[in-house]
Every structure is written in structure tokens, then in C-alpha cells.
Design a protein around this motif. Sequence first.
Motif: not given
Length: 494
Positions: A122-140
Amino acid sequence: MAIARSDLAELRALLGESGVLATEAALFTYEADALTLERRPPDAVVLPRSTDEVCALVRWARAKGVPVTPRGAGTGLAGGATTEQGGLSLSLNRMDQVLRVDEQRMLAWAQPGLVNLWLSQQLAAKKLYYAPDPASQQVSTIGGNVATNAGGPHCLKYGVTFNHLLGAAVVLADGSAVTLGGEAPDAQGLDLLSLVCGSEGTCAIITEICVRLLPTPEGVKTLLFDFDTVEDACKTVSRVIAGGIVPAAMEIMDRHTTTLVEDWLHIGLPTDAAALLLIEVDGPAVTLAPQAERIAAIAREQHARSERVAKDADERALLWKGRKSAFGAYGRAASGFTIMDGVVPRTRLAEALANIYKFAAEKGLDAGNVFHAGDGNLHPHVLFDANNPQQQADALEVSHRILRMCIEYGGTISGEHGVGIEKRPMMSELFTEDDLAVMERVRAAFDPDRRLNPGKILPGGTGCGEGAEAFKKRGSFEAMRGFAANANAEGPWI
């Protein structure tokens, strides 16, 4: 205590008909997390949509003497969301909205049920992101990540969840709501936010979260090396960091893991290599090529057989898909497996891995490894036949032997998954009695009756009801020893 029909009616009055689940099928779905071998169905599942509804549920449970176990997506790997003592499974999945984004101050408020990856999308268009990325990030979920202080492949450079947490609205054991921390970089007052982060729902229930955002890196370069020995891959990791380079991520997969992933995804991974090393660097575009060349030179000196540089975003995503699909690949290959997340110093990685294979082989079991090599965070998988009770017991024994090795090497028993039920017996081997007694007193200050996720984390930890009262009356570690003895007499903790 069991929940009566009249209790269900009261809960539905609070949440509506669709906010309460009590069928056998629903309770089965919520009886464990993603992997734990400990299973116990809740008496009911409740699905609030707001902080006010969580407050109402906690007040109801307190009046009834019912334990409450918060739950995110159920992707946890240590039994933290298992309703070990029954009561309510309080699912936060319906609280899944981004509440507010402040682009100028680079922060966002989100509900705990928001899936980790959705926030960055949701932040991609704003050129921002949330850094923590557990391997389960697609579902966790973000809330579950905060509850366990989750890490991920990129925590080597960017830190774990807590390093990106600014504030949180939480519901306490008495049903009141308070805000811990805030939007300022360094909130004043006692740092209670750091106590709640990683407490696995034993101190409070998180209902709103303020996170720090980062600008999308100007450039990213992803490299894949393969080696004839795991030791050479591990030495490459240590030498790169010792040389002053801190990549965004450094991940290793052994031959067993690589073979399973390649058999599933067919992405061109070399299955004859003893180890694959995935390294990613990011930042100003002008810095990437020199960093990549220095890393490649070190890898070649450590006998890397070949190197592969992702030529575009699609190939980069494919390489990461291979790494982040390892868990699923093991699930396809074995009817049962355990996974630990102990930590050792980087300089002892190769030695630790050799011991993992040895421990498993001594029990006639297979083991594979995929892990965050940059910070020494191991993820050994020990495979077994789920229909064979002896193999299951042997796999657990091997897993705890691995954690003891981590302690012996100067590491710890969890890098990101949390303690929950799974590692609870190991806490007394990692900490002194005085250490654990202090933790118990802190927890009691938040939840005197131990009704929030009772019994988790602390060995011999008291749950709700009689156990908690006995602990308060005796007021010493003697009580914890007594509860531990009773637990051992009644059955295993894990």
C-alpha cells in the motif's frame, strides 16, 4: 472453565453473531499455530473489529475468570497462540486496516491484523516501505510480528520489529486501553513499549500499532553463490562483515533444502551444491557495483563455484521466492518436522551446522538448514513421520539439544519465533532463577491474575486461577519450582 451456552449468547451480544465461533470445526482450526505439536482447542473464538470491542471482551473474560489468548494469523512456530488452558482465542484478523500514513514524518498507524506485506504494497506508490520482512510476511500479521518481535532476512541491516516500532495502543488485563510510546522518535516516560514488544500477548493485547517507515532504496543488487562445503559459505559471511560491508541480507540454504525447493519451484537452483549463499545489498545506486564486486571477490577466495546476479526485479523476486519457500518445501516433503530458531555467533556457524546433522543422524532422522547467516540465526528443520510417536519424541529431543548447543556457544534460544510453549523448558537453562523471578514480577504487574495468554514463556509459569493465587501468596521462586514439578508429573510441556 468451560464456556456455557449462556456465555456464548453474552459474547454474541458484544460482537454480533458473526463475531463468535464455537463449532467443532472452528475450534479445531484455532487449536494450534503453524507448527507446534501441542494442540488444545479454545472454548470459543472471538473476532473483534475495534479496540473498544477488545476492551469489552477482556472485561467480560475477567468477570468470568476465563483466560484470553490473543492470536494473529496463526503462523507462529512456538505455540504462542495455542489456547493451552482453553478459554477464548481472541483473533485480531478482522482488525486489518492501515489507519493513517504520515509521509512527511515517515510513519504509519495500522491495526494488528494487517498482513505484513500488505503494508509495503500500500506504500509502494509513495516510495516508502516497512522494513521487517519475516519469511512468512505474505501471511503473518503486523500484530503477530510485534508480539514475537519478529526478524526476517533483512534484519541484518535494518533490525528486527522493535527497531521499527514507535508506539502502540494496547488493552490491559483489566480491560482498559492505554497508549505506549507514540509518534515521537523517543517517547518520554518509562519504556513500557519495549516490554510489550516480544511478550507474546502475556502483558497486553495490541490493537493499534505505529511503525517507522523507510524510503524505498534507490537500488538493489541480489547475488547468489554456491559452494562445495557449508563451511566455505559460512566463512564468506564472516569475511564480508569483517571487511566492513553490511549487506541488507545474507541467507544460506543447504543441499537438502535447495533440493526440496528446486523440486517444487524449478527456478534453476544448483542441487549438487553443499550450500547456497544469497546476499543482497541496497542503497544509493552508485555504491552497489563496488560492494557486489568486493563480496564476489571474497566468495571466490572462499571457493565459490559460481555466482549469479539477478538481472532485474523479476529475477530478484524469483531468488527470494526460493529462499522464502523453504518452509513450504519441507511441508511437502515430510508429514512432520520441527523448526528451531536458535542463534550462535557467526564464527561458529559451520561447527553448529555440523552438530545439527550429527544430532539428527544419531536418532535416524534427516535435518536441513536454511537460515539468516548474517546474524547467526539458525533455522534447523528436523523431519519425522507424524504417525510415529517415537520419531516425534526424537525430533523434539534433537531440537532441544540444538538449543542447548546454542546456549553453550554463547548464543540464545530464539532469534525471532518467540518462546511460547515450545522453548519454555529451555528458559531455565538460559536464565538464572533471579532473572526469571524478575520477569515473573514484571508480568504480574501487567496481569496479576495471569489470564492473558497464561503459562507461556516462563518455565513453570503460573496460569490463571489457583496457580496464580498460590504464586502471589508464596511470593518466591519456590512456587515456580513447585509448579514445574507438578507439570512434569502430569505430562510434557511441549
